[in-house]
Design an enzyme around this catalytic site. Structure first.
Site, PDB file in Angstrom:
ATOM      1  N   LYS A 144       0.820  -1.218   0.000  1.00 33.62           N
ATOM      2  CA  LYS A 144       0.000   0.000   0.000  1.00 33.62           C
ATOM      3  C   LYS A 144       0.856   1.272   0.000  1.00 33.62           C
ATOM      4  O   LYS A 144       0.401   2.325  -0.426  1.00 33.62           O
ATOM      5  CB  LYS A 144      -0.976  -0.021   1.158  1.00 33.62           C
ATOM      6  CG  LYS A 144      -1.998  -1.130   0.948  1.00 33.62           C
ATOM      7  CD  LYS A 144      -3.076  -1.181   1.957  1.00 33.62           C
ATOM      8  CE  LYS A 144      -4.137  -2.199   1.587  1.00 33.62           C
ATOM      9  NZ  LYS A 144      -3.651  -3.600   1.581  1.00 33.62           N
TER      10      LYS A 144
HETATM   11  C1  LIG Z   1      -4.153  -4.679   0.914  1.00 35.90           C
HETATM   12  C2  LIG Z   1      -3.327  -5.913   0.814  1.00 35.90           C
HETATM   13  C3  LIG Z   1      -3.638  -6.944  -0.095  1.00 35.90           C
HETATM   14  C4  LIG Z   1      -4.858  -6.905  -0.989  1.00 35.90           C
HETATM   15  O1  LIG Z   1      -4.784  -5.934  -1.991  1.00 35.90           O
HETATM   16  P1  LIG Z   1      -6.113  -5.447  -2.729  1.00 35.90           P
HETATM   17  O2  LIG Z   1      -5.715  -4.327  -3.589  1.00 35.90           O
HETATM   18  O3  LIG Z   1      -7.043  -5.016  -1.621  1.00 35.90           O
HETATM   19  O4  LIG Z   1      -6.656  -6.619  -3.477  1.00 35.90           O
HETATM   20  C5  LIG Z   1      -2.795  -8.052  -0.148  1.00 35.90           C
HETATM   21  N1  LIG Z   1      -1.726  -8.156   0.659  1.00 35.90           N
HETATM   22  C6  LIG Z   1      -1.401  -7.196   1.537  1.00 35.90           C
HETATM   23  C7  LIG Z   1      -0.230  -7.389   2.416  1.00 35.90           C
HETATM   24  C8  LIG Z   1      -2.179  -6.036   1.649  1.00 35.90           C
HETATM   25  O5  LIG Z   1      -1.846  -5.089   2.546  1.00 35.90           O
END
Ligand SMILES: *Cc1c(COP(=O)(O)O)cnc(C)c1O
Length: 480
Positions: free
Chosen positions: A104
């Site tokens: 993120k």
């Molecule tokens: C948010 C997240 C995901 C999922 O990603 P999306 O875009 O919501 O599908 C997978 N792994 C981690 C570690 C995350 O923080």
């Protein structure tokens, strides 16, 4: 330029408005009126920031990305930003080198700059408050991203007892006079419900609420970058020739990360299949298999909490794009989802989706097995989210083309799960669990966690979920 519209029909929105509002007035998500095109151009010499700026510029014109993109990624701990590493037969795209060690960070290093610029242009003098409900990763990445951005404050609500000690420490020690975290006595759903209610009521005075969650187009676009840079790295390493197809396996929750890959393909990048890997919360997997989306089921708590989700919001965008921009269809499906908790697409559309996407559900047991066997064979530690993607690549990858596994979190963010998989003794849910795991693995702990246990706690508020609205009203009227 009025280049955005809502998946549910509302038209004529500029990129600045789309970024600042997050969600369209009709409840839909912003999509480009025309798909941007960017064929792979063999930019072996281009930096991550240069590729990111180029993509941002064709999607969201007017943000002068060239001027600041390199700065946006300055807090990452490697100059490559998202390195592609070979692990046995596979290629792992490490997206966790940012300040909070999860993917993120890639988008939340950029979104605050977009919001700041859009706010200055569209609503000069207005104060903005970004409200976040988080189950862990989003909160710390968003607070870090917004820290120090003038005119915008960010407040994250997290379940006081529902997140790991490491995740909590990352949030409550966050520096910056415009960011805050507040625990609530309740679970993530309570936090999310509280935030939605505050949005529905609005704020009195000169404060405008906004959202940094993954339905914002400004979070989606920066994620397209690493599909291009990973492809470029494979060409550079002579694993493929320019033009060859590459598969990507993606650990999926809200469908934002994998949708960015789908968009890269739509823009012209030679992507083969996108493997959508879910955990035991497999509403998406069921959907791709049957065409039936059903959120009327219990949420299962798993070792990959960032994928514990029943409604994957960004699926709405995929439906819009894949149906040729059929807003009437999308509106009907989303109305059904809201009223009945489920919807169904016809077989023709499902077939269309499966040309690009295949899916798998990987439960905790399989994820732990995967972590264990990959570590044993290759001495590489996958976090529990990435393990689902690896298992997906194993089950669904094609032998005749490379498969890139997206690694969305550092294993040091989830030390307890790692300890379960690898039989590491004496690791509990403590702030220094990452150090213990690092000792056992014989590698240094990432810089971002190194002094976590010593940082002063700056945000110690914990409240009842019922008091969230009152808390926000009070907070906006006091200095932080
Ligand atoms: C948010 C997240 C995901 C999922 O990603 P999306 O875009 O919501 O599908 C997978 N792994 C981690 C570690 C995350 O923080």
């Amino acid at each position: 330029m009025m280049n955005f519209q809502s998946t549910r029909g509302h038209r004529g929105v500029t990129s600045q408005q789309a970024v600042l509002d997050g969600i369209a007035p009709d409840g839909g998500l912003y999509v480009p009126a025309r798909m941007p095109v960017l064929p792979y151009g063999g930019w072996a010499q281009a930096s991550f920031a240069q590729v990111a700026a180029r993509i941002l510029d064709i999607w969201l014109p007017g943000f002068d990305a060239d001027n600041w993109m390199a700065d946006a990624y300055a807090a990452f701990d490697t100059p490559e930003i998202a390195p592609l590493v070979s692990v046995g037969p596979r290629h792992v795209l490490e997206l966790f080198h940012g300040p909070t060690l999860a993917f993120k960070d890639v988008a939340l290093s950029v979104l605050p700059r977009l919001m700041k610029k859009a706010a200055d242009e569209l609503r000069p003098g207005q104060e903005h408050l970004v409200l976040i409900a988080t189950s862990g990763d989003t909160g710390s990445a968003a607070l870090h991203g917004f820290s120090g951005v003038a005119g915008i404050r960010a407040l994250a609500f997290y379940p006081f007892q529902g997140i790991s000690a490491v995740q909590r420490a990352q949030m409550v020690t966050m520096e910056g006079r415009n960011v805050r975290a507040c625990g609530i006595r309740g679970d993530f759903d309570d936090a999310q419900r509280g935030v939605k209610a505050i949005f529905a009521d609005g704020m009195p005075g000169n404060v405008r609420l906004t959202s940094a969650n993954s339905i914002n187009i400004g979070r989606l676009v920066p994620q397209i970058t690493y599909y291009y840079t990973a492809y470029a790295a494979l060409v550079w390493a002579k694993r493929i020739a320019a033009g060859d197809a590459v598969d990507f396996s993606v650990p999926t929750g809200n469908f934002g990360d994998i949708l960015a890959g789908w968009l890269a393909k739509a823009m012209g990048l030679p992507v083969g299949k996108l493997i959508c890997a879910t955990n035991a919360n497999d509403a998406l997997h069921q959907f791709f298999e049957t065409g039936f989306y059903n959120r009327r089921r219990p949420l299962v708590k798993t070792l990959s909490p960032s994928m514990d989700i029943l409604v994957s919001s960004n699926l709405e965008r995929l439906l819009w794009h894949a149906s040729g921009g059929d807003s009437i269809l999308v509106r009907a499906l989303m109305t059904e989802l809201a009223s009945k908790g489920a919807y169904h697409i016809d077989e023709a559309l499902r077939q269309r989706l499966s040309q690009d996407l295949v899916s798998i559900s990987v439960d905790d047991h399989q994820a732990l097995d995967t972590i264990r066997s990959v570590y044993k064979q290759h001495r590489y530690a996958l976090d529990p989210h990435t393990a689902a993607a690896w298992a997906g690549a194993e089950a669904l990858g094609q032998s005749d083309r490379p498969c890139v596994v997206l690694a969305t979190a550092s294993p040091f963010k989830f030390p307890q799960a790692m300890a379960m998989a690898l039989d590491v003794p004496d690791i509990g849910d403590t702030v220094d669990a990452g150090d213990r795991l690092a000792d056992w693995l014989g590698v240094p702990v990432p810089e971002a966690l190194a002094d976590l246990a010593d940082r002063p706690e700056r945000h110690s508020d914990v409240i009842d979920a019922d008091f969230m609205a009152a808390y926000v009203r009070k907070a906006v009227n006091e200095p932080w």
